[in-house]
Design a protein around this motif. Structure first.
Motif, PDB file in Angstrom:
ATOM      1  N   GLN B  40       0.931  -1.436   0.114  1.00  0.00           N
ATOM      2  CA  GLN B  40       0.233  -0.120  -0.007  1.00  0.00           C
ATOM      3  C   GLN B  40       0.923   1.167   0.029  1.00  0.00           C
ATOM      4  N   ASP B  41       1.838   1.041   1.072  1.00  0.00           N
ATOM      5  CA  ASP B  41       2.726   2.487   1.085  1.00  0.00           C
ATOM      6  C   ASP B  41       3.487   2.697  -0.416  1.00  0.00           C
ATOM      7  N   GLN B  42       3.735   1.428  -0.862  1.00  0.00           N
ATOM      8  CA  GLN B  42       4.596   1.690  -2.299  1.00  0.00           C
ATOM      9  C   GLN B  42       3.517   2.349  -3.356  1.00  0.00           C
ATOM     10  N   HIS B  45       2.834   5.786  -2.433  1.00  0.00           N
ATOM     11  CA  HIS B  45       3.996   6.517  -2.921  1.00  0.00           C
ATOM     12  C   HIS B  45       4.138   6.679  -4.536  1.00  0.00           C
TER      13      HIS B  45
END
Lengths: 175, 831
Positions: B40-42, B45
Motif C-alpha cells: 500500500q505504501d509503495q 508513494h
C-alpha cells in the motif's frame, strides 16, 4: 572586622563589573550590503531590512556572504546523489527581517509555488547556489534552486515538497 | 496422584495444538498485514510521486514561449531582446534535460507515436544552439522557427500521451489499492475470528490452568512439608554429626588422660612406701606393687595377675621375710574382712615384727589392702610411751600418767565409794640439795620413792609430780582411818634416816590429803584441796599430815583478797614508810633509821607486814612494793643530815628480779643520795634460794657503794656458812635472842659469841628489839656496835623523825645511871 570589609569590597567589585558589561543586541539586523554585480535575487513583501526601496536585493557574493551550508541528497531529477551548496532560507528570512508566514517563490519560467516559512527551520531548506560544486546556469536549474534534503526524512519524498523545490528562482515575496 | 498428574499433562498437551495453530495464524496475519502495508505504501508513494505529466505539459508550453520570443525578436517587438530569447532557450534546454532522464524515458517507452520525439528535440536544440549567436542576422530567426515548428505536434503528443499514461497508472494503482484493501479486510476478519478462538481457547485453558495451579499448589505444599521435614532431618543429622565429633574428641581426650593416668598410677603404685595388693571377688590377684613383693620376699613371677591368693599366702608363709605367725594372722584377718565385706585395719605382730594392714572392699567385689612394716615404729612408740608417762629418775609414773590415772579413778569410782589423794612435799629438800649436791638430792629422791612405794598397796598409785613433790592415789580405802593410817605410815617411813655416800641424812615429808567422794569429785578441785592441806601441813611445822578442811579454802580466799587490795594500795599509794632510829653505841649518836613498811587499809585499818608480806611475796607484788620503798627511803634520807643513813629491807623474792641493782642505782641517782648512806638488809631466806645468783647481785650492789646487812641473824640453820660465802658489812642479831637475854643463859652466850665473831670478821653488829635497860646495859657492855628498839624509840612517820632530829631529841642514854628507870614501853605492834 577586616574580613568583613574585604568581603564587602568583593561584592562591590562584582556589582561594578556587572554594571559595566555590554548588553548583547539581538534583533537589530545589520544593514544589508549594496549588491555590486548582477542581481540574482529580489526579496519583497513583509520584510524589515531592505536595501533597495522596500525590497532586499542580492548579487551572488552578497547572497553567499550570508553564510553557506551544503548537503547531498537524491532528487527525482538526477540519478544518484547530488551535492548542493547555498544559503539556508531560514538565515535569509532572518536577515531580511521577514515577518510573514508564507513565501511565494517565483522562477524565471514563471513557475511559482507557496512555501510555509515554518518549512525552513523545520527541514533546513536550502537556497542552493551551487550544484555539485558549480554555479548553475539557467539551462541547468540556475541561478538559484530551492532544495529540501529529501533523504533526511521520507515525508519529504512527496509531490508537495517536489513542487516547492523551485528552480530557476529569482524572486521571493513574503506574504 | 501420579496418574492424575499425567492425565492433566496430556490434556494440556492436547490443548496446546490449537493454541499453536492460532499463534501460527496470528503470525501469518501479521506477515500479511505487514506485506500489505508495504504494498500500500509503495502504491501510495507511486501515486504521490513526481508528476511526469506536469513536466511534459510544461515542456510544450516552454517550447511555445521560446518560439514566441524568437518570433517577437524577429519581428522587432518592443519587449523582445536577444537576452530574453536566450533565457527562454535556456529554460527549455533545462526542461529538455529533465525530460531526457532515464526514468521518464522508460515511463513513455513502448509508445511508437512518440518514440522519436526526444531525439528530434535533441537534434533541433543542437541546430538552434548553432544558430543562436547569429540570431540578429536576417533569416536566422526564421530558420530557428522553422526548426521548431515541426516539434510542436510532437511535444503536444508527448504531453497528452504522458497525461494518459499517468492517468492509467493512477487507475492501476487505485485498483491495486482497492485489492489491497480487500485483502486487508479479509486478513482483519480472519484475525478477529482467530482472536475469538484464542479467547475461547484461553478461557478453557485458564480453567485447566487454575485446576493445574491448584494441584500445583497442593503439590507445592506437599513439597514444602517434605522440604521442611528434610531440612529438619538434615539439621538433626548435622547435630548428630557434631555430637558424634564432640563425643569422639572427648573419647580421644579420655583415652589420652587414661594413658597418662595409667603411667602415673604405675609410678605411684611402685613408689608407695606401703605394699599394695588388689584381689577380685574370686580371690585372684589383680595387681600388687614392688613394695609388697619386697615385704614378703616374693618374686614377680609368683605374683602375676590371676594368681590364686591361697597359693600366694602359702608361698609367703614359706619365705623367711616375715614370721609365719604374721602371715597367718594376715591371712585369717583378711578372710574375715572379705567374708564380712567390711573395711578396717589391723596389726599382725609376732616375734617383734609388726605389719599394719589396711583392708577395703571394692564396689565391684574384690578388695584392696595396704601393708606397712611398722616394726621399728612400734618399738619406738612403746619406748616413747613409757618415757612419756614415767619419771626417769625414780621410774615412778609422772604427772601426766598420774593425771590420767586420776581421771580413770574418777571415772570408775562407784557411788558411795571414795578414794584419797595424798600430796607429799619433802621438807627441806633444798637444803639437802644445796649442802650435799644434786647427786645426793637425786639419790635421796630415789630412796624416798622406794619407801613410798613400799607403803601402799599394789592397786594404789605413787607418782612423782616434779622436784620434791610426790602424789599418791589410795584407791579403795574402806574408811577414812585407813587413809589416816597410810599418812602416818608415810611420814614415819620417809622420816627414817638415810645413808647417802656414807653420810647420814634426815628428811621429812608433809602430806596434804583430799578425799574424793560423792560430794567432791572434780580433779582440779581435789588437787587444789590437797594442795591447800599440804600448805597448811607445811605451815604447821612440817613432817606431818593434814586433811583438807573448808576453812583452808577461806584462808586462801582471804589471801587472794589481800593480794587484790595490795594492788589497789600500790595504785593509791597507801603504803607508808615509818622510820625507827638506830644509835651508835660508842658515841651515843643517832646513826641511821630503818625504814619499815606500814599499810593503812581503808577498811581494815593498819595491817601489819607479817600479815601481808607473805601474800605479797607469793604474788610477787613484793617487787613493786619493795621498789617504791627503796625510792621513798632514798628521797626521804636525802633531806636528812649527811651523817644519818637509811636502811631498807629486801625480801628474798626481790632477788628474783634481775633489775634490782638498776632500781637501787636509779633510786639513789633520782634522790641525789650518797650510796654510802643506804644500807640494804637481807635475810638468810634470800641466800637459800640460789646462793651464787644472789651473791653476784649483792656484789653488784656493794660495787655501787651501798652497804649490806644480814638481818634476823641466828634464826636460820646454817648461818655461819653464809658469813663465809659473803662478806656482809653488818650483822643484825635477831630480836628473839635479845628478848631471851633475861631468861635464857644460852642466849647470852650466843649474842656474846656472835658479836665476837663479827668483830673478828670486821663486821659491825646491830641489836634489835631492845626494850629494857637491862638489855641495853648488857649489849653496850659486850661491845655491840649499834642498838635499836622500843626502848629508844618506836618507828615513826617521816614528819615526826624530822621534827625530832631538828629539835635534837634523839640522844642515847649512855651507860646505866643510878635511879635510871626504863621508860614505859609501848605495846609492841611492829617488828
Amino acid at each position: 572586622m577586616s574580613m568583613r570589609r574585604t568581603f564587602l569590597v568583593g561584592i562591590g567589585t562584582a556589582a561594578a563589573s556587572l554594571a559595566t558589561s555590554p548588553l548583547r543586541a539581538d534583533d537589530a539586523p545589520l544593514p544589508l550590503a549594496e549588491p555590486k554585480g548582477p542581481i540574482v535575487l529580489t526579496v519583497s513583501g513583509k520584510i524589515s531590512n531592505a536595501n533597495r526601496g522596500k525590497t532586499a536585493v542580492f548579487d551572488m557574493p552578497s547572497l553567499e556572504a550570508l553564510g553557506l551550508t551544503e548537503f547531498s541528497t537524491s532528487t527525482p531529477w538526477d540519478p544518484g546523489k547530488t551535492q548542493f551548496q547555498g544559503v539556508l532560507l531560514d538565515t535569509l528570512m532572518r536577515r531580511v527581517g521577514a515577518s510573514g508566514k508564507t513565501v511565494v517563490a517565483y522562477a524565471l519560467n514563471d513557475y511559482s509555488a507557496e512555501l510555509p516559512i515554518s518549512d525552513f527551520a523545520r527541514y533546513g531548506t536550502l537556497l542552493a547556489t551551487k550544484m555539485n560544486g558549480k554555479y548553475m546556469p539557467v539551462s541547468s536549474k540556475g541561478p538559484l534552486f530551492i532544495v529540501y534534503p529529501f533523504d533526511s526524512r521520507s515525508t519529504l519524498e512527496r509531490q508537495t515538497f517536489y513542487g516547492r523545490s523551485v528552480w530557476q528562482l529569482n524572486r521571493l515575496a513574503i506574504v | 496422584m501420579p496418574l492424575t498428574a499425567t492425565g492433566k499433562v496430556r490434556r494440556r498437551n492436547q490443548a496446546k495444538l490449537p493454541l499453536l495453530l492460532i499463534l501460527f495464524c496470528f503470525a501469518l496475519a501479521a506477515g500479511c498485514t505487514s506485506y500489505l502495508a508495504i504494498q500500500q505504501d509503495q502504491t501510495v508513494h507511486r501515486l504521490a510521486r513526481y508528476d511526469d505529466a506536469f513536466d511534459a505539459g510544461q515542456g510544450a508550453v516552454e517550447l511555445l514561449r521560446f518560439q514566441d520570443a524568437v518570433s517577437a525578436f524577429a519581428l522587432g517587438l518592443p519587449d523582445s531582446s536577444e537576452d530574453i530569447v536566450n533565457l527562454r532557450l535556456e529554460i527549455f534546454e533545462n526542461r529538455f534535460e529533465i525530460l531526457s532522464r532515464e526514468s521518464f524515458k522508460s515511463f513513455i517507452a513502448g509508445h511508437s507515436e512518440i518514440d522519436g520525439v526526444l531525439d528530434e528535440l535533441s537534434v533541433a536544440l543542437k541546430d538552434i544552439k548553432v544558430l543562436m549567436p547569429r540570431l540578429s542576422e536576417k533569416g536566422v530567426a526564421a530558420q530557428i522557427i522553422a526548426e521548431l515548428t515541426p516539434l510542436d505536434p510532437d511535444m503536444t503528443r508527448l504531453s497528452s500521451i504522458t497525461s494518459t499514461l499517468v492517468g492509467t497508472q493512477i487507475e492501476i494503482d487505485q485498483a491495486h489499492l482497492k485489492n489491497l484493501h480487500l485483502i486487508s479486510s479479509g486478513v482483519i476478519f480472519a484475525l478477529i475470528v482467530v482472536g475469538v478462538l484464542l479467547i475461547i481457547m484461553l478461557l478453557r485453558d485458564n480453567r485447566l490452568m487454575m485446576e493445574a495451579n491448584r494441584h500445583l499448589s497442593l503439590l507445592t505444599e506437599d513439597l514444602q512439608v517434605a522440604g521442611a521435614a528434610l531440612t529438619s532431618a538434615h539439621s538433626a543429622v548435622a547435630k548428630a554429626n557434631e555430637d558424634l565429633a564432640a563425643q569422639n574428641a572427648a573419647l580421644r581426650n579420655r583415652d589420652e588422660a587414661l594413658r597418662i593416668q595409667n603411667t602415673r598410677f604405675d609410678a605411684a603404685l611402685n613408689n608407695m612406701s606401703h605394699g599394695l595388693l588388689m584381689a577380685d571377688r574370686n580371690d585372684r590377684l589383680i595387681v600388687s606393687n614392688t613394695r609388697f613383693l619386697e615385704m614378703f620376699g616374693l618374686r614377680p613371677a609368683e605374683a602375676e595377675a590371676g594368681a590364686a591368693l591361697e597359693d600366694l599366702f602359702r608361698i609367703m608363709g614359706q619365705r623367711q621375710s616375715q614370721p609365719r605367725a604374721v602371715i597367718e594372722r594376715i591371712r585369717e584377718q583378711t578372710q574375715a574382712f572379705v567374708a564380712q565385706k567390711e573395711r578396717g585395719s589391723f596389726y599382725a605382730e609376732s616375734d617383734g615384727r609388726s605389719i599394719q594392714v589396711g583392708h577395703m572392699p571394692m564396689a565391684e567385689g574384690g578388695w584392696v589392702a595396704t601393708y606397712e612394716d611398722i616394726t621399728e615404729r612400734r618399738k619406738v612408740e612403746a619406748n616413747t610411751d613409757y618415757i612419756a608417762h614415767h619419771d626417769a629418775l625414780t621410774d615412778l609414773p609422772n604427772r601426766l600418767m598420774f593425771t590420767l590415772r586420776m581421771a580413770e579413778a574418777l571415772r570408775d569410782r562407784a557411788a558411795d565409794r571414795f578414794f584419797a589423794l595424798l600430796l607429799l612435799d619433802v621438807d627441806h629438800f633444798k637444803d639437802v640439795n644445796d649442802t650435799l649436791g644434786h647427786l645426793a638430792g637425786d639419790a635421796l629422791l630415789v630412796m624416798i620413792a622406794r619407801r613410798l612405794r613400799g607403803c601402799v598397796r599394789d592397786e594404789d598409785v605413787v607418782a612423782r609430780l616434779g622436784g620434791d613433790e610426790f602424789a599418791i592415789l589410795q584407791m579403795q580405802p574402806r574408811t577414812r582411818d585407813e587413809t589416816v593410817t597410810l599418812a602416818h605410815r608415810l611420814v614415819e617411813a620417809v622420816g627414817q634416816p638415810y645413808s647417802i655416800d656414807g653420810r647420814r641424812v634426815v628428811a621429812g615429808v608433809s602430806v596434804g590429803i583430799a578425799i574424793c567422794n560423792d560430794e567432791t569429785n572434780d580433779a582440779e578441785q581435789l588437787l587444789r584441796s590437797a594442795d591447800m592441806a599440804l600448805y597448811r601441813s607445811k605451815a604447821e611445822g612440817r613432817n606431818t599430815s593434814r586433811f583438807f578442811e573448808a576453812e583452808m579454802e577461806t584462808a586462801v580466799q582471804v589471801r587472794s583478797t589481800i593480794a587484790a587490795d595490795i594492788r589497789d594500795a600500790l595504785e593509791q599509794d597507801r603504803f607508808e614508810v615509818l622510820y625507827q632510829p638506830v644509835f651508835e653505841v660508842a658515841t651515843g649518836h643517832l646513826a641511821q633509821f630503818e625504814g619499815l613498811l606500814r599499810w593503812n587499809h581503808p577498811t581494815l585499818g593498819t595491817i601489819l607486814p607479817s600479815r601481808f608480806i607473805p601474800v605479797a611475796e607469793d604474788s610477787r607484788l613484793i617487787i613493786p612494793i619493795g621498789e617504791s620503798v627503796i625510792r621513798r627511803a632514798c628521797m626521804d634520807a636525802a633531806d636528812w643530815p649527811a651523817n644519818i643513813r637509811v636502811a631498807v629491807n629486801l625480801s628474798p623474792t626481790q632477788f628474783e628480779d634481775r633489775g634490782l641493782t638498776k632500781v637501787v642505782e636509779s633510786a639513789l641517782r633520782n634522790a641525789g643520795l650518797q650510796p654510802s648512806r643506804l644500807e640494804l638488809e637481807i635475810t638468810e631466806g634470800a641466800l637459800l634460794r640460789d646462793g651464787d645468783e644472789v651473791r653476784s647481785m649483792l656484789l653488784e650492789l656493794r660495787a655501787l657503794g651501798v652497804t649490806i646487812a644480814l638481818d634476823d641473824f641466828g634464826t636460820g640453820y646454817a648461818s655461819l656458812s653464809y658469813l663465809r660465802h659473803f662478806p656482809f658489812d653488818k650483822i643484825k642479831i635477831d630480836r628473839s635472842f635479845i628478848g631471851d637475854l633475861g631468861s635464857r643463859s644460852d642466849s647470852i652466850a650466843i649474842v656474846e659469841s656472835v658479836i665476837k665473831l663479827a668483830t673478828k670478821l670486821g663486821m659491825a653488829t646491830t641489836a634489835e628489839g631492845i626494850e629494857t635497860a637491862e638489855q641495853w646495859n648488857f649489849l653496850s657492855a659486850v661491845g655491840c656496835t649499834y642498838v635499836q628498839g622500843y626502848y629508844f624509840d618506836r618507828p615513826r612517820s617521816l614528819a615526826t623523825v624530822q621534827r625530832k632530829m631538828e629539835s635534837g631529841e634523839y640522844a642515847l642514854p649512855l651507860g646505866l645511871e643510878p635511879g635510871w628507870a626504863p621508860r614505859p614501853a609501848p605495846t609492841p605492834t611492829a617488828a
